[in-house]
Design an enzyme around this catalytic site. Sequence first.
Site, PDB file in Angstrom:
ATOM      1  N   GLU A 185       0.283  40.921  -7.114  1.00 45.90           N
ATOM      2  CA  GLU A 185       0.956  42.168  -6.769  1.00 45.90           C
ATOM      3  C   GLU A 185       1.313  42.322  -5.286  1.00 45.90           C
ATOM      4  O   GLU A 185       2.391  42.826  -4.965  1.00 45.90           O
ATOM      5  CB  GLU A 185       0.077  43.359  -7.214  1.00 45.90           C
ATOM      6  CG  GLU A 185      -0.068  43.444  -8.721  1.00 45.90           C
ATOM      7  CD  GLU A 185      -1.204  44.366  -9.149  1.00 45.90           C
ATOM      8  OE1 GLU A 185      -2.369  44.086  -8.798  1.00 45.90           O
ATOM      9  OE2 GLU A 185      -0.930  45.359  -9.826  1.00 45.90           O
ATOM     10  N   ARG A 216      -5.162  54.254  -7.276  1.00 49.28           N
ATOM     11  CA  ARG A 216      -4.735  53.145  -6.407  1.00 49.28           C
ATOM     12  C   ARG A 216      -3.715  53.631  -5.371  1.00 49.28           C
ATOM     13  O   ARG A 216      -3.747  53.204  -4.219  1.00 49.28           O
ATOM     14  CB  ARG A 216      -4.186  51.971  -7.225  1.00 49.28           C
ATOM     15  CG  ARG A 216      -3.904  50.732  -6.388  1.00 49.28           C
ATOM     16  CD  ARG A 216      -3.614  49.491  -7.230  1.00 49.28           C
ATOM     17  NE  ARG A 216      -4.819  48.876  -7.761  1.00 49.28           N
ATOM     18  CZ  ARG A 216      -5.579  47.997  -7.098  1.00 49.28           C
ATOM     19  NH1 ARG A 216      -5.258  47.627  -5.875  1.00 49.28           N
ATOM     20  NH2 ARG A 216      -6.655  47.485  -7.650  1.00 49.28           N
TER      21      ARG A 216
HETATM   22  N1  HPA Z   1      -5.077  47.601 -11.825  1.00 55.31           N
HETATM   23  C1  HPA Z   1      -4.631  47.375 -13.065  1.00 55.31           C
HETATM   24  N2  HPA Z   1      -5.154  47.920 -14.144  1.00 55.31           N
HETATM   25  C2  HPA Z   1      -6.184  48.753 -13.979  1.00 55.31           C
HETATM   26  C3  HPA Z   1      -6.684  49.021 -12.710  1.00 55.31           C
HETATM   27  C4  HPA Z   1      -6.116  48.415 -11.576  1.00 55.31           C
HETATM   28  O1  HPA Z   1      -6.523  48.633 -10.432  1.00 55.31           O
HETATM   29  N3  HPA Z   1      -7.712  49.892 -12.861  1.00 55.31           N
HETATM   30  C5  HPA Z   1      -7.808  50.137 -14.165  1.00 55.31           C
HETATM   31  N4  HPA Z   1      -6.887  49.449 -14.854  1.00 55.31           N
HETATM   32 MO1  MOS Z   2      -0.956  45.138 -13.620  1.00 53.36          MO
HETATM   33  S1  MOS Z   2       0.242  46.572 -12.885  1.00 53.36           S
HETATM   34  O1  MOS Z   2      -2.379  45.423 -12.843  1.00 53.36           O
HETATM   35  O2  MOS Z   2      -0.773  44.873 -15.187  1.00 53.36           O
END
Ligand code: HPA
Ligand code: MOS
Length: 743
Positions: free
Chosen positions: A691, A308
């Site tokens: 977020e 990400r």
């Molecule tokens: N965000 C949160 N949790 C995750 C993600 C994401 O993009 N990809 C895999 N687990």
């Molecule tokens: Mo969140 S940081 O996608 O629990």
Amino acid sequence: MPSVGQNVPHDSARGHVTGESLYVDDMPPLHGELLVDFVWCPYAHARIVSMDLSEARKLAHIYTHEDLHHNRLGPIIADEPLLVDDNLCTFRGQPIVVVAGETREQVDAAKRAVKVEYEELKPILTIDDAIAAQSFIGETRYIRRGDADAALASAEHVIEGVFRNLGQDHFYLESQAAIVQPGENGAMQVLSSTQHPTEVQEVIAHLLGLQMNQVVVTTKRMGGAFGGKEAQATHPASMAALVSQNTKRPTRIVYDKDTDMHVTGKRHAFQNRYRVGFTRTGEIVGMKVDLYSDGGAYADLSPAVMARAMTHAENAYYIANIEIRGTVCRTNMPPNTAFRGFGGPQGVATMENIVDEIAVYLKKDALDVRRVNCYGVETRNTTPYEEVVPNNTLPRLFTELPERCDYRARVEAVRAFNASSRTHLKGIAISAVKFGISFNTKFLNQANALVNVYLDGSVQVSTGATEMGQGVNTKIAQLVADELRIPYEHVTVMITSTEKNNNTSASAASSAADLNGSAAVDAARKIRARLDDLEARLGRQDSWKMLVKLAYHERVSLGERGFYATPRLDWDWTSGRGSPFLYFTMGTACSEVLIDRFTGEMKVLRSDVLMDIGKPINPGIDRGQLVGAFIQGMGWVTTEELRYDDKGVLLAHSPTTYKIPNINDLPEIFNMDWIDVENPSNVGGSKAVGEPPLLMAISVWCAVKNALQFVANGDIARLRLPATNEEILMRLTEYTKRGAAVA
Ligand code: HPA
Ligand code: MOS
């Protein structure tokens, strides 16, 4: 009247105010309950030379890795032992021995009676240490487009640097907690403060040698989570389950705040090297960024967090020739984990810093440089991984926000102020966010829901979504009420349980309402269709309650399961190409700060935020998310410093030494707003808001850097993140000394 779009009160609003809302440790003790705790390694890296449990066993129930069927867990790679084995401790806080007793006093006495002799080993504590030792988790990964090297070689101007940001503690008010009740034939019922009941279920079953259908995990609510309970709620629940399995007694585990801060993973610190080439107008022609994160001792979610960060490293800006590299460092820190933004903040802050530095170098206004590079609507609208940015509102946000907050005039006012004040400095900056919505692991983008209509017309909805204060229950109830065409008051969202919803994803990636809301709508739609058919067949229109009664007597099913899988997603790491996101939540923010030149004390005078969050399902709840996320982001970029000693001991492990923002830190003027646009690709025309607004606080950090620029004697000011008062004072001192030397 439809309830979607209305400010229906949060379903726990009353309970949170009166104190009636129940959290795990509010549950009264169960008959025969044992308290569970653990002894953890006090060194970042150590070998256990000897361990004597004989005295401890006289005082309480004692378990080690030898009592587990399996001892490896992890959400991506199962590489982490729950309890130290092979006598090797790889981070400070790693559980070694589980202790259970009738009272806190008994447990504490037993913990003290656990005798362990350690041989300290040399730890890897920083990203630099890890790079020197070539200690990494997984492979370095790439996203590349065009020819970054060639573009840099022929660029008019090039700057380079290293951007450092520290981690962040989740600081949820409710620490990690679980209660386990053993049932028949090895089965167990678990109440867990987790974003991810299915993972707790899966990990307990695996570690204890059970089938998943023997373990039921429920989550009523969390007192905050912020990613800290996406992967790491499994550890306490598994320890309690281990004791329940062996004693056949109910168990409870609740970390105290200091323990929680010492032993759990945090937001990843990053250290990013960049080289950027640009024209005299500030247009970026090529860029290379090399991202390094501190993954801690085990993989946890670090590879996905890095992914990400990499897909957010260009943020709101179109860059034709670009190379993004990402490497996760393996250190002897607790495994770092998901934290609101999930690597996005670290990528975006890196890019916003770069754009600011280009502006300083060219002596241009930073907003102009941002606008020159901003993603286009019809052209220049593909990301480095070749996903088209759909319905791009960034150009509009970059136009409207500065007008609304009178940016140009205030830039001049800041300049005039700094020229005249000998005691204070001001700074002002605009930053942007383009946040990709969807889990960046494709298969996680699914959800199921159960909707039951009862004889009196009341409705229960169950999904895999977990409530952590964000209001997902309220939004789902609104969506279901509208789909059934009934008043919102008829609908209740039930406790999350793996018994009703199987194989669920974490409430994470800002997507819980998108995914689970869509699944609930799918179920409600099927029920409504049957009732519409019935009405047509009977040729009459009735009240909802009458209709439900009629349906029952006509033997029409009044329950349904719904399912949703996000359409269109794809991603390929080998090519670094694909469309990992369904859409993007976007925004711009402008912040102005005041700094005391003698103490470094910083105050945010004003923040204006303008976002594209689609059409909110519940505007009041979304406003709460926007404000809360911004303030939490302010903590990350200003006051929250995870300070360690040279052996990796966390010194800031309680609110006395770790400073989250309080009411006095709020911007004196704080305008939070959004534009009125519908998102065609998501339920109710809404966009995810959990977020993205956290990243709007990067404008505060950029404003601090802008202020320091006025005393940097023509150099590009360099600033670590967070810009604590201490960090600001050190930079001020450095520039003042250097300035004096030049003079
Ligand atoms: N965000 C949160 N949790 C995750 C993600 C994401 O993009 N990809 C895999 N687990
Ligand atoms: Mo969140 S940081 O996608 O629990």
